[in-house]
Design a protein around this motif. Sequence first.
Motif, PDB file in Angstrom:
ATOM      1  N   PRO A  32     116.473  98.755  36.492  1.00 23.66           N
ATOM      2  CA  PRO A  32     117.343  99.133  37.615  1.00 23.66           C
ATOM      3  C   PRO A  32     118.790  98.683  37.467  1.00 23.66           C
ATOM      4  O   PRO A  32     119.704  99.423  37.853  1.00 23.66           O
ATOM      5  CB  PRO A  32     116.668  98.442  38.809  1.00 23.66           C
ATOM      6  CG  PRO A  32     115.234  98.371  38.433  1.00 23.66           C
ATOM      7  CD  PRO A  32     115.233  98.103  36.956  1.00 23.66           C
ATOM      8  N   ARG A  33     119.021  97.501  36.909  1.00 22.19           N
ATOM      9  CA  ARG A  33     120.389  96.994  36.786  1.00 22.19           C
ATOM     10  C   ARG A  33     121.248  97.890  35.891  1.00 22.19           C
ATOM     11  O   ARG A  33     122.346  98.310  36.275  1.00 22.19           O
ATOM     12  CB  ARG A  33     120.342  95.571  36.229  1.00 22.19           C
ATOM     13  CG  ARG A  33     121.703  94.975  35.864  1.00 22.19           C
ATOM     14  CD  ARG A  33     121.525  93.518  35.485  1.00 22.19           C
ATOM     15  NE  ARG A  33     122.544  93.080  34.544  1.00 22.19           N
ATOM     16  CZ  ARG A  33     122.608  91.852  34.044  1.00 22.19           C
ATOM     17  NH1 ARG A  33     121.715  90.943  34.410  1.00 22.19           N
ATOM     18  NH2 ARG A  33     123.553  91.511  33.186  1.00 22.19           N
ATOM     19  N   LEU A  34     120.751  98.220  34.710  1.00 22.33           N
ATOM     20  CA  LEU A  34     121.519  99.048  33.779  1.00 22.33           C
ATOM     21  C   LEU A  34     121.628 100.485  34.277  1.00 22.33           C
ATOM     22  O   LEU A  34     122.695 101.105  34.187  1.00 22.33           O
ATOM     23  CB  LEU A  34     120.866  99.025  32.394  1.00 22.33           C
ATOM     24  CG  LEU A  34     121.579  99.826  31.293  1.00 22.33           C
ATOM     25  CD1 LEU A  34     123.008  99.327  31.093  1.00 22.33           C
ATOM     26  CD2 LEU A  34     120.793  99.765  29.980  1.00 22.33           C
ATOM     27  N   VAL A  35     120.544 101.019  34.810  1.00 26.26           N
ATOM     28  CA  VAL A  35     120.549 102.405  35.294  1.00 26.26           C
ATOM     29  C   VAL A  35     121.526 102.571  36.449  1.00 26.26           C
ATOM     30  O   VAL A  35     122.278 103.555  36.518  1.00 26.26           O
ATOM     31  CB  VAL A  35     119.130 102.837  35.702  1.00 26.26           C
ATOM     32  CG1 VAL A  35     119.150 104.174  36.437  1.00 26.26           C
ATOM     33  CG2 VAL A  35     118.233 102.926  34.464  1.00 26.26           C
ATOM     34  N   THR A  36     121.550 101.599  37.358  1.00 26.82           N
ATOM     35  CA  THR A  36     122.484 101.669  38.483  1.00 26.82           C
ATOM     36  C   THR A  36     123.925 101.631  37.993  1.00 26.82           C
ATOM     37  O   THR A  36     124.770 102.414  38.443  1.00 26.82           O
ATOM     38  CB  THR A  36     122.240 100.506  39.452  1.00 26.82           C
ATOM     39  OG1 THR A  36     120.908 100.580  39.970  1.00 26.82           O
ATOM     40  CG2 THR A  36     123.219 100.557  40.618  1.00 26.82           C
ATOM     41  N   ALA A  37     124.223 100.720  37.073  1.00 24.61           N
ATOM     42  CA  ALA A  37     125.586 100.602  36.550  1.00 24.61           C
ATOM     43  C   ALA A  37     126.011 101.884  35.844  1.00 24.61           C
ATOM     44  O   ALA A  37     127.152 102.338  35.969  1.00 24.61           O
ATOM     45  CB  ALA A  37     125.687  99.415  35.600  1.00 24.61           C
ATOM     46  N   THR A  38     125.093 102.498  35.118  1.00 31.90           N
ATOM     47  CA  THR A  38     125.395 103.753  34.424  1.00 31.90           C
ATOM     48  C   THR A  38     125.668 104.869  35.427  1.00 31.90           C
ATOM     49  O   THR A  38     126.630 105.634  35.287  1.00 31.90           O
ATOM     50  CB  THR A  38     124.227 104.154  33.509  1.00 31.90           C
ATOM     51  OG1 THR A  38     123.987 103.118  32.555  1.00 31.90           O
ATOM     52  CG2 THR A  38     124.532 105.442  32.764  1.00 31.90           C
ATOM     53  N   ALA A  39     124.809 104.966  36.442  1.00 30.84           N
ATOM     54  CA  ALA A  39     124.983 106.005  37.458  1.00 30.84           C
ATOM     55  C   ALA A  39     126.296 105.832  38.204  1.00 30.84           C
ATOM     56  O   ALA A  39     127.025 106.805  38.447  1.00 30.84           O
ATOM     57  CB  ALA A  39     123.808 105.981  38.429  1.00 30.84           C
ATOM     58  N   GLU A  40     126.630 104.602  38.557  1.00 29.81           N
ATOM     59  CA  GLU A  40     127.876 104.342  39.270  1.00 29.81           C
ATOM     60  C   GLU A  40     129.096 104.661  38.407  1.00 29.81           C
ATOM     61  O   GLU A  40     130.166 104.972  38.921  1.00 29.81           O
ATOM     62  CB  GLU A  40     127.921 102.886  39.728  1.00 29.81           C
ATOM     63  CG  GLU A  40     127.049 102.599  40.943  1.00 29.81           C
ATOM     64  CD  GLU A  40     127.569 103.306  42.186  1.00 29.81           C
ATOM     65  OE1 GLU A  40     128.661 102.950  42.669  1.00 29.81           O
ATOM     66  OE2 GLU A  40     126.887 104.239  42.665  1.00 29.81           O
ATOM     67  N   ALA A  41     128.926 104.607  37.087  1.00 28.04           N
ATOM     68  CA  ALA A  41     130.011 104.953  36.167  1.00 28.04           C
ATOM     69  C   ALA A  41     130.160 106.456  36.005  1.00 28.04           C
ATOM     70  O   ALA A  41     131.088 106.924  35.338  1.00 28.04           O
ATOM     71  CB  ALA A  41     129.774 104.304  34.803  1.00 28.04           C
ATOM     72  N   GLY A  42     129.245 107.221  36.579  1.00 29.37           N
ATOM     73  CA  GLY A  42     129.335 108.674  36.521  1.00 29.37           C
ATOM     74  C   GLY A  42     128.503 109.325  35.441  1.00 29.37           C
ATOM     75  O   GLY A  42     128.534 110.543  35.280  1.00 29.37           O
ATOM     76  N   ALA A  43     127.749 108.528  34.684  1.00 27.78           N
ATOM     77  CA  ALA A  43     126.880 109.060  33.643  1.00 27.78           C
ATOM     78  C   ALA A  43     125.443 109.106  34.157  1.00 27.78           C
ATOM     79  O   ALA A  43     125.171 108.761  35.307  1.00 27.78           O
ATOM     80  CB  ALA A  43     126.989 108.207  32.379  1.00 27.78           C
ATOM     81  N   LEU A  44     124.513 109.530  33.304  1.00 25.60           N
ATOM     82  CA  LEU A  44     123.114 109.640  33.709  1.00 25.60           C
ATOM     83  C   LEU A  44     122.314 108.464  33.162  1.00 25.60           C
ATOM     84  O   LEU A  44     122.100 108.355  31.951  1.00 25.60           O
ATOM     85  CB  LEU A  44     122.511 110.955  33.196  1.00 25.60           C
ATOM     86  CG  LEU A  44     121.048 111.216  33.576  1.00 25.60           C
ATOM     87  CD1 LEU A  44     120.894 111.360  35.092  1.00 25.60           C
ATOM     88  CD2 LEU A  44     120.525 112.464  32.866  1.00 25.60           C
ATOM     89  N   GLY A  45     121.873 107.586  34.054  1.00 16.64           N
ATOM     90  CA  GLY A  45     121.021 106.479  33.663  1.00 16.64           C
ATOM     91  C   GLY A  45     119.566 106.887  33.717  1.00 16.64           C
ATOM     92  O   GLY A  45     119.146 107.591  34.641  1.00 16.64           O
ATOM     93  N   ILE A  46     118.779 106.448  32.729  1.00 18.35           N
ATOM     94  CA  ILE A  46     117.359 106.795  32.651  1.00 18.35           C
ATOM     95  C   ILE A  46     116.521 105.522  32.674  1.00 18.35           C
ATOM     96  O   ILE A  46     116.626 104.686  31.780  1.00 18.35           O
ATOM     97  CB  ILE A  46     117.040 107.581  31.362  1.00 18.35           C
ATOM     98  CG1 ILE A  46     117.917 108.830  31.242  1.00 18.35           C
ATOM     99  CG2 ILE A  46     115.560 107.944  31.314  1.00 18.35           C
ATOM    100  CD1 ILE A  46     117.585 109.932  32.194  1.00 18.35           C
ATOM    101  N   LEU A  47     115.682 105.370  33.703  1.00 18.17           N
ATOM    102  CA  LEU A  47     114.743 104.246  33.762  1.00 18.17           C
ATOM    103  C   LEU A  47     113.656 104.422  32.703  1.00 18.17           C
ATOM    104  O   LEU A  47     113.127 105.520  32.535  1.00 18.17           O
ATOM    105  CB  LEU A  47     114.062 104.182  35.128  1.00 18.17           C
ATOM    106  CG  LEU A  47     114.743 103.459  36.284  1.00 18.17           C
ATOM    107  CD1 LEU A  47     113.968 103.724  37.578  1.00 18.17           C
ATOM    108  CD2 LEU A  47     114.835 101.964  36.023  1.00 18.17           C
ATOM    109  N   ALA A  48     113.309 103.357  32.010  1.00 16.90           N
ATOM    110  CA  ALA A  48     112.216 103.392  31.033  1.00 16.90           C
ATOM    111  C   ALA A  48     110.932 102.962  31.724  1.00 16.90           C
ATOM    112  O   ALA A  48     110.802 101.813  32.136  1.00 16.90           O
ATOM    113  CB  ALA A  48     112.521 102.465  29.863  1.00 16.90           C
ATOM    114  N   SER A  49     109.964 103.864  31.856  1.00 14.41           N
ATOM    115  CA  SER A  49     108.762 103.539  32.620  1.00 14.41           C
ATOM    116  C   SER A  49     107.567 103.155  31.761  1.00 14.41           C
ATOM    117  O   SER A  49     106.566 102.669  32.280  1.00 14.41           O
ATOM    118  CB  SER A  49     108.365 104.727  33.510  1.00 14.41           C
ATOM    119  OG  SER A  49     107.731 105.745  32.761  1.00 14.41           O
TER     120      SER A  49
END
Length: 357
Positions: A32-49
């Motif tokens: 969640p930490r990296l994905v949120t930061a990526t999304a807030e930067a305007g790119a597409l963050g992908i959670l690894a499940s």
Amino acid sequence: MSTQNRIRTRLTELTGIEHPIVQTGMGWVAGPRLVTATAEAGALGILASATMTLSQLEHAIVEVKTRTDKPFGVNLRADAADAMDRANLLIKYGVKVASFALAPKRELIDKLKENGAVVIPSIGAVRHAEKVAAWGADAVMIQGGEGGGHTGATPTTLLLPTVVDAVDLPVIAAGGFFDGRGLAAALAYGAAGIGMGTRFLLTSDSAVPEEIKQRYLAFGLDGTVVTTKADGMPHRLLRTEFVNGLEAGGRLRQLLPTIRRSVQFKELSGQGWWEFARDGLSMKRSTGRSWSQMMLAANTPMLLKAGLVDGDTRAGMLAAGQVVGVIDELPSCEELVDRIIDEAVVRLKAAAGTVVA
């Protein structure tokens, strides 16, 4: 997200992101930490499940959604016994993108698309792209041999144009990307965007231990090796002492540690023995691996966890793309994405200025 530059592509239109950049779903890294930061930067963050239980995945999705209202995705293991249950979680919470490391079954694609999700499988050959395109995938991500983790032998510069020519889908290029020059080059090849793993791992927003990040930064272009000794499939890893030992060791030397770590991962995943066996059988059928390779594959999550979460390179391994050799600092996701977009715009304008009509 601070840059005023924008690059519109089929990928940004399809997913609703600002910039055609994807942070790939790296096990133990893309939380969640990296994905949120990526999304807030305007790119597409992908959670690894793949390294999460069903409950952990639900909590992770909820956490990202409480931190950002930007689009994000979840990477699913297409061969997991509970793949449909995981897909239903994406549908329940309105996750924008479902990505897959292997080709998902047609019914899984249909289910996700019927409920508004964008389906993006990762592929390593033209025939795989053609298959998922025929099944209704919305886009594909290709990864050239330069990429980290499980990888093929074909370099991005050859795989990308052949896939672009073969399917009428947005194609995301991964394997060897780290800056705006790479994005500009990928767009020139006909890609709709780029995917990056190692570059996002090496940011200040990544939860990987700081000492491990510094280990990554110390390696050069010759700092990775592709080995089958980790899990029976070609796997690009950093040349740590542990990986060098794997390369030198025989199968008998690997057997007991492999069994021990397989049991550890079963316990960590919360699965019973029946569930664990069913999941393994599902993977074997979909990948065609031998039983010895399956034992090694079950070993992999714990080896990666030891390195990427516990910070123990003596007992773990570190997946890495070849770009590790040209990275020397740890920007935030926002700084990284802004820099890539700004540089790509400059490069594209400069290239356009050389055209003689």
